[in-house]
Design a protein around this motif. Structure first.
Motif, PDB file in Angstrom:
ATOM      1  N   GLU A  43      -6.358  69.602 -55.084  1.00  0.00           N
ATOM      2  CA  GLU A  43      -7.462  70.535 -54.965  1.00  0.00           C
ATOM      3  C   GLU A  43      -7.328  71.388 -53.718  1.00  0.00           C
ATOM      4  OE1 GLU A  43     -11.186  68.484 -54.582  1.00  0.00           O
ATOM      5  OE2 GLU A  43     -10.652  67.548 -52.683  1.00  0.00           O
ATOM      6  N   PHE A  44      -7.882  72.564 -53.799  1.00  0.00           N
ATOM      7  CA  PHE A  44      -7.888  73.501 -52.691  1.00  0.00           C
ATOM      8  C   PHE A  44      -8.801  73.013 -51.576  1.00  0.00           C
ATOM      9  CE2 PHE A  44      -7.959  77.427 -50.439  1.00  0.00           C
ATOM     10  CZ  PHE A  44      -9.286  77.650 -50.089  1.00  0.00           C
ATOM     11  N   VAL A  45      -8.375  73.220 -50.326  1.00  0.00           N
ATOM     12  CA  VAL A  45      -9.184  72.846 -49.170  1.00  0.00           C
ATOM     13  C   VAL A  45      -9.600  74.084 -48.370  1.00  0.00           C
ATOM     14  CG1 VAL A  45      -9.228  71.583 -46.989  1.00  0.00           C
ATOM     15  CG2 VAL A  45      -8.124  70.574 -48.993  1.00  0.00           C
ATOM     16  N   ALA A  46      -8.613  74.869 -47.939  1.00  0.00           N
ATOM     17  CA  ALA A  46      -8.913  76.032 -47.105  1.00  0.00           C
ATOM     18  C   ALA A  46      -7.724  76.985 -47.114  1.00  0.00           C
ATOM     19  CB  ALA A  46      -9.220  75.599 -45.673  1.00  0.00           C
ATOM     20  N   ARG A  47      -7.996  78.256 -46.836  1.00  0.00           N
ATOM     21  CA  ARG A  47      -6.913  79.227 -46.697  1.00  0.00           C
ATOM     22  C   ARG A  47      -7.265  80.233 -45.612  1.00  0.00           C
ATOM     23  NH1 ARG A  47      -9.178  81.618 -51.653  1.00  0.00           N
ATOM     24  NH2 ARG A  47      -9.916  83.705 -51.174  1.00  0.00           N
ATOM     25  N   TYR A  57     -13.153  78.360 -47.546  1.00  0.00           N
ATOM     26  CA  TYR A  57     -13.148  76.900 -47.604  1.00  0.00           C
ATOM     27  C   TYR A  57     -13.732  76.388 -48.912  1.00  0.00           C
ATOM     28  CZ  TYR A  57     -12.519  77.283 -42.535  1.00  0.00           C
ATOM     29  OH  TYR A  57     -12.045  77.581 -41.290  1.00  0.00           O
ATOM     30  N   ALA A  58     -13.267  75.233 -49.303  1.00  0.00           N
ATOM     31  CA  ALA A  58     -13.918  74.509 -50.379  1.00  0.00           C
ATOM     32  C   ALA A  58     -15.290  74.045 -49.881  1.00  0.00           C
ATOM     33  CB  ALA A  58     -13.072  73.316 -50.800  1.00  0.00           C
ATOM     34  N   TYR A  92      -1.366  68.927 -48.275  1.00  0.00           N
ATOM     35  CA  TYR A  92      -0.214  69.802 -48.398  1.00  0.00           C
ATOM     36  C   TYR A  92      -0.546  71.185 -47.840  1.00  0.00           C
ATOM     37  CZ  TYR A  92       1.364  66.362 -51.855  1.00  0.00           C
ATOM     38  OH  TYR A  92       1.747  65.207 -52.493  1.00  0.00           O
ATOM     39  N   CYS A  93       0.373  71.733 -47.075  1.00  0.00           N
ATOM     40  CA  CYS A  93       0.206  73.126 -46.715  1.00  0.00           C
ATOM     41  C   CYS A  93       0.975  73.976 -47.721  1.00  0.00           C
ATOM     42  CB  CYS A  93       0.663  73.411 -45.294  1.00  0.00           C
ATOM     43  SG  CYS A  93       2.403  73.191 -44.987  1.00  0.00           S
TER      44      CYS A  93
END
Length: 115
Positions: A43-47, A57-58, A92-93
């Motif tokens: 799942e996405f966390v932040a970018r 952010y999520a 993971y980045c």
């Protein structure tokens, strides 16, 4: 071109960790963090947009996690505060050259939050 993630570890609930992801070879349109908990999908966390610094952010981490970047070191960070057991995952980045597909992934770093 590769991404090297580091900074994971074991921490008690309420504690903090900072993850780092160094990009070698080039800069990207944006970089981000994802996570995958045992038995769950990634799942996405932040970018963060590399040039503007804008962030996203999520909902699950908003107000607790902060993503930032260092131009000189070509590195992105994820400062994680107020950690919860449900934050336990491999983090993971990732990086992308445009605003669509995530092109490159790091090897993952394990974050374990004990209750």
């Amino acid at each position: 071109v590769q991404l090297q993630a580091s900074g994971g570890g074991l921490v008690q609930a309420g504690g903090s960790l900072r993850l780092s992801c160094a990009a070698s070879g080039r800069t990207f349109y944006s970089m981000g963090w994802f996570r995958q908990a045992p038995g769950k999908e990634r799942e996405f966390v932040a970018r963060i947009n590399w040039s503007s610094g804008s962030t996203y952010y999520a909902d699950s981490v908003k107000g607790r996690f902060t993503i930032s970047r260092d131009y000189v070191k070509n590195t992105v960070y994820l400062q994680m505060n107020g950690l919860k057991p449900e934050d336990t995952a491999v983090y993971y980045c990732a990086a992308r050259k445009t605003g669509s597909t995530w092109d490159l992934w790091g090897q993952g770093t394990l974050v374990t939050v004990s209750s």
